[in-house]
Motif scaffolding. Structure first.
Motif, mmCIF file in Angstrom:
data_model
loop_
_atom_site.group_PDB
_atom_site.id
_atom_site.type_symbol
_atom_site.label_atom_id
_atom_site.label_comp_id
_atom_site.label_asym_id
_atom_site.label_seq_id
_atom_site.Cartn_x
_atom_site.Cartn_y
_atom_site.Cartn_z
ATOM 1 N N VAL A 35 0.851 -1.191 0.000
ATOM 2 C CA VAL A 35 0.000 0.000 0.000
ATOM 3 C C VAL A 35 0.887 1.242 0.000
ATOM 4 O O VAL A 35 1.877 1.317 0.726
ATOM 5 N N HIS A 36 0.476 2.228 -0.804
ATOM 6 C CA HIS A 36 1.231 3.490 -0.917
ATOM 7 C C HIS A 36 0.202 4.611 -1.013
ATOM 8 O O HIS A 36 -0.516 4.721 -2.008
ATOM 9 N N SER A 37 0.113 5.425 0.062
ATOM 10 C CA SER A 37 -0.914 6.473 0.146
ATOM 11 C C SER A 37 -0.251 7.821 0.404
ATOM 12 O O SER A 37 -0.289 8.352 1.521
ATOM 13 N N PRO A 38 0.372 8.413 -0.620
ATOM 14 C CA PRO A 38 1.126 9.654 -0.408
ATOM 15 C C PRO A 38 0.264 10.855 -0.027
ATOM 16 O O PRO A 38 0.796 11.874 0.410
ATOM 17 N N ALA A 39 -1.066 10.726 -0.165
ATOM 18 C CA ALA A 39 -1.949 11.854 0.157
ATOM 19 C C ALA A 39 -2.219 11.987 1.655
ATOM 20 O O ALA A 39 -2.873 12.943 2.081
ATOM 21 N N THR A 40 -1.731 11.019 2.461
ATOM 22 C CA THR A 40 -2.015 11.080 3.894
ATOM 23 C C THR A 40 -0.781 10.732 4.710
ATOM 24 O O THR A 40 0.103 10.009 4.241
ATOM 25 N N ASN A 41 -0.747 11.258 5.928
ATOM 26 C CA ASN A 41 0.285 10.885 6.879
ATOM 27 C C ASN A 41 -0.242 9.928 7.940
ATOM 28 O O ASN A 41 0.456 9.619 8.908
ATOM 29 N N LYS A 42 -1.475 9.470 7.776
ATOM 30 C CA LYS A 42 -2.061 8.523 8.709
ATOM 31 C C LYS A 42 -1.263 7.221 8.704
ATOM 32 O O LYS A 42 -0.704 6.815 7.678
ATOM 33 N N ASP A 43 -1.232 6.544 9.842
ATOM 34 C CA ASP A 43 -0.552 5.262 9.919
ATOM 35 C C ASP A 43 -1.417 4.129 9.389
ATOM 36 O O ASP A 43 -0.910 3.190 8.766
ATOM 37 N N TRP A 44 -2.717 4.192 9.658
ATOM 38 C CA TRP A 44 -3.623 3.119 9.279
ATOM 39 C C TRP A 44 -4.844 3.655 8.552
ATOM 40 O O TRP A 44 -5.362 4.713 8.895
ATOM 41 N N LEU A 45 -5.289 2.917 7.547
ATOM 42 C CA LEU A 45 -6.539 3.175 6.851
ATOM 43 C C LEU A 45 -7.297 1.850 6.766
ATOM 44 O O LEU A 45 -6.772 0.791 7.112
ATOM 45 N N ILE A 46 -8.538 1.912 6.289
ATOM 46 C CA ILE A 46 -9.380 0.725 6.205
ATOM 47 C C ILE A 46 -9.753 0.454 4.746
ATOM 48 O O ILE A 46 -10.168 1.360 4.020
ATOM 49 N N TYR A 47 -9.586 -0.800 4.350
ATOM 50 C CA TYR A 47 -10.042 -1.263 3.040
ATOM 51 C C TYR A 47 -11.423 -1.884 3.202
ATOM 52 O O TYR A 47 -11.640 -2.717 4.092
ATOM 53 N N ARG A 48 -12.354 -1.478 2.340
ATOM 54 C CA ARG A 48 -13.716 -2.007 2.391
ATOM 55 C C ARG A 48 -14.108 -2.523 1.010
ATOM 56 O O ARG A 48 -14.035 -1.805 0.028
ATOM 57 N N ASP A 49 -14.521 -3.785 0.989
ATOM 58 C CA ASP A 49 -15.009 -4.404 -0.245
ATOM 59 C C ASP A 49 -16.163 -5.320 0.144
ATOM 60 O O ASP A 49 -15.968 -6.504 0.403
ATOM 61 N N GLY A 50 -17.370 -4.751 0.200
ATOM 62 C CA GLY A 50 -18.520 -5.504 0.677
ATOM 63 C C GLY A 50 -18.324 -5.884 2.135
ATOM 64 O O GLY A 50 -18.077 -5.023 2.998
#
Length: 266
Positions: A35-50
Motif C-alpha cells: 500500500v502506498h498512500s502519499p496523500a495522507t500521513n495517517k498510519d492506518w486506513l481501512i479497506y472495504r469491499d462488501g
C-alpha cells in the motif's frame, strides 16, 4: 545472495514484519500487497469491499523502505482506489515493491501487467489488475548478473481454478521476465500466484525451464495460521538450471503475514 518473497498482507502485521525484515535484510526482497498512500500521513486506513473489511498500513511502502535504508526501493502500482479514514475517502495505490540492497546494482529492470492494465479510478471488478516486476542485478561476489522477477497472481472469486486468464497471465509473466534475462543468467521467479501446486500456471512455468522449489521442499503449504480458509498453497519460488540452490525454506515462524516468507540462498 539471499532472495526473499512475501505477500505482505497490506502491512496488517506491521509490528512483527518490520523487525523480521530488519533482522534478515535480504539482498532482494519481493513484496506483494503493498500500500502506498502519499496523500495522507495517517498510519492506518481501512479497506472495504462488501463484507471484506481489512486494516491497511497506509504507507506500507514507505515503512519498509525506512526499515531497509541500505536498499533501493521500487514501487510498482497496479491500481489506485479508495481506502477509508473513518468516513473520509483517501486515494491509495496498491501493487508490488522490490527492494534491492545497494551493493547489488540494478543493471536492468522491467514491469508490466499480467492481467488487465493499470486501473487509475478504483481497484475495479474481480479479477482485478495484476502486474509483475523483474530486476537484473549484478552480484559482485559471484561476478555475474542475476535476474529476479515476481508477480501477484489474479484473485478469482470462484477459487484457485485453472482459467484462460491465469494461463495467459503465466505466459505474460514469462515474457516480462525473459525480456531482461539473458541466456546464462541465474533466474529466480516468485510471488503469490493464487494457484494450487497442480495448476496449469505451474505447468507453463515448468515448460519454460523453471523448477518449482515449493513442491520439492514442503508439504505444509505457504500460508500462516492467520489464513483460515482451506487450501494452504499460494506462494511459489522457481529457478532455472543456472541457479545453484544453497538453501531454501518456507518460514513458518515468526508469523509476519497470512502468507509465509520464502527465503532462497544462491
Amino acid at each position: 545472495m539471499r532472495i526473499m518473497c512475501l505477500n505482505g498482507w497490506g502491512g496488517k502485521l506491521y509490528g512483527k514484519l518490520l523487525p523480521y525484515l530488519k533482522q534478515n535484510s535480504p539482498d532482494v526482497l519481493c513484496l506483494q500487497e503493498v500500500v502506498h498512500s502519499p496523500a495522507t500521513n495517517k498510519d492506518w486506513l481501512i479497506y472495504r469491499d462488501g463484507d471484506h473489511v481489512l486494516p491497511q498500513r497506509a504507507n506500507f511502502f514507505r515503512d519498509v523502505a525506512i526499515a531497509l535504508p541500505n536498499h533501493t526501493a521500487i514501487f510498482c502500482p497496479s491500481a489506485q482506489g479508495i481506502l477509508w479514514d473513518d468516513n473520509t475517502q483517501v486515494p491509495s495505490q496498491w501493487g508490488l515493491a522490490t527492494f534491492v540492497k545497494k551493493s547489488f546494482p540494478v543493471i536492468a529492470q522491467t514491469q508490466g501487467f499480467v492481467h488487465k492494465t493499470y486501473s487509475p479510478d478504483g481497484y475495479g471488478e474481480h479479477p482485478r489488475s495484476r502486474n509483475a516486476h523483474a530486476v537484473r542485478v549484478f552480484d559482485y561476489e559471484a561476478n555475474r548478473p542475476v535476474c529476479v522477477a515476481h508477480m501477484h497472481g489474479l484473485r478469482d472469486l470462484r477459487g484457485k481454478i485453472d482459467t484462460p486468464e491465469r494461463a495467459e497471465q503465466a505466459r505474460k509473466f514469462i515474457s516480462i521476465t525473459t525480456s531482461i534475462a539473458e541466456s546464462n543468467d541465474p533466474l529466480v521467479v516468485c510471488g503469490d500466484f493464487n494457484v494450487e501446486p497442480e495448476s496449469e500456471t505451474l505447468k507453463i512455468l515448468a515448460e519454460a525451464g523453471l523448477t518449482n522449489l515449493i513442491t520439492a521442499r514442503t508439504t505444509k503449504g505457504t500460508r500462516s495460521s492467520y489464513y483460515k480458509k482451506p487450501g494452504k498453497y499460494a506462494d511459489y519460488m522457481l529457478v532455472n538450471t543456472n541457479v545453484k540452490v544453497l538453501d531454501f525454506k518456507v518460514v513458518y515462524e515468526p508469523e509476519v503475514s497470512d502468507h509465509c516468507p520464502l527465503v532462497l540462498d544462491i
